[in-house]
Design an enzyme around this catalytic site. Structure first.
Site: not given
Ligand code: G3I
Length: 287
Positions: A93, A134, A170, A199, A201
């Site tokens: 990104e 990506n 997405h 990715e 969806d």
């Molecule tokens: O692991 C921590 C945990 O320890 C903590 O207690 C909890 C509290 O909020 O957060 C957890 O981390 C979260 C993480 O996902 C794992 O579940 C983060 O808050 C959360 O922001 C994070 O979101 C991810 C997101 O990227 C971050 O920007 C999504 O799961 C993931 O699907 C998303 O993926 C991105 C790709 O990497 C790049 N392209 C877009 C895509 C969708 O946003």
């Protein structure tokens, strides 16, 4: 093929400076290998999900030292997974939607050449890995995909190691399907690059009714056909496979149901549409 949704990002990998925690990512690699699946590594250089210590630390470093820290991160991670990860989203990104550079820590401090440096460092750490840039909202022809096209053409001209472009895909039912997707994939293929849908969806307003699920199936089907019919489209990945686990509802209030399986792991119309797309586009097998 599997992609780790979070476990190979910098934040979970290095919660404290210098203390690498590969356990979650190693478990995913072991699972994939046990099931004869390839792994797309995601992601080495991003503006998001950086360890909380990194930004304050970066403020104490000069630009050369910050670049060295990034190099060290890439060398450690790619080196750890050398031979196990088939392809890396090296840079994730880098652009804003209008095609300007995203003002990330990396761009702001190191300038646009952070992309070329990251690719070169990744290549040094695993010369056999396929290296990708990506991004999202680059499905169609437009300012953002134009910016990426110009960048990858420049990198190629300079001899920077780069194998492919990852198109996140997405999508959302409230927007038209990106109608120039096929032409856009073709122009990257014409540069001699691989392309991948990385990715996919299609998010829907909740609750999703039959008409929405049918529209979603149409979107997934066209995405699948666009990849299957493009010889340089080497992989198609969904971002979560069940509505029970998807990033969408947490980010877009009132939207979800974005994956091919429902929350009870039952296939949705989108699943059948993908299956048909891949069957139609599959290369002819000789006995
Ligand atoms: O692991 C921590 C945990 O320890 C903590 O207690 C909890 C509290 O909020 O957060 C957890 O981390 C979260 C993480 O996902 C794992 O579940 C983060 O808050 C959360 O922001 C994070 O979101 C991810 C997101 O990227 C971050 O920007 C999504 O799961 C993931 O699907 C998303 O993926 C991105 C790709 O990497 C790049 N392209 C877009 C895509 C969708 O946003």
């Amino acid at each position: 093929m599997v992609t780790p949704e979070n476990s190979m990002k910098w934040q979970p990998l290095e919660p404290q400076p210098g203390q690498l925690d590969f356990r979650a990512a190693d478990a995913l690699v072991a699972f994939a290998q046990a099931h004869d699946q390839r792994i797309r590594g995601h992601t080495l250089v991003w503006h998001n999900q950086l360890p909380p210590w990194l930004v304050p630390t970066s403020a104490t470093l000069d630009d050369a030292a910050l670049a060295a820290l990034l190099q060290q991160h890439i060398a450690a991670e790619v080196g750890h997974f050398r031979g196990a990860v088939y392809a890396w989203d090296v840079v994730n990104e880098p652009f804003n939607d209008d095609g300007s550079w995203r003002p990330s820590l990396w761009y702001t401090r190191l300038g646009r050449d952070y992309v070329a440096q990251a690719l070169s460092w990744a290549h040094a750490a695993d010369p056999d890995a396929k290296l990708y840039i990506n991004d999202y909202n680059i499905e169609a022809l437009g300012p953002k995909s134009d910016a990426l096209y110009a960048l990858v053409a420049e990198l190629q001209a300079r001899g920077v190691p780069l194998d492919g472009v990852g198109v996140q895909a997405h999508l959302a039912s409230q927007y038209p399907f990106p109608a120039t997707l096929e032409a856009n994939l073709q122009r990257f293929a014409d540069l001699g690059l691989d392309v991948a849908i990385t990715e996919a969806d299609v998010r829907l307003p909740l609750p999703a009714d039959a008409a929405a699920l049918a529209q979603q199936a149409a979107y997934f089907g066209r995405l699948g056909r666009a990849c299957a019919s493009q010889p340089r489209c080497v992989s198609f990945s969904v971002w979560g496979f069940t509505d029970a686990h998807s990033w969408v509802p947490g980010t877009f209030a009132g939207q979800g149901a974005a994956t091919p399986f429902d929350a009870s792991l039952q296939p949705k119309p989108a699943y059948a549409a993908l299956q048909a797309a891949f069957a139609a586009g599959a290369p002819v097998q000789t006995p």
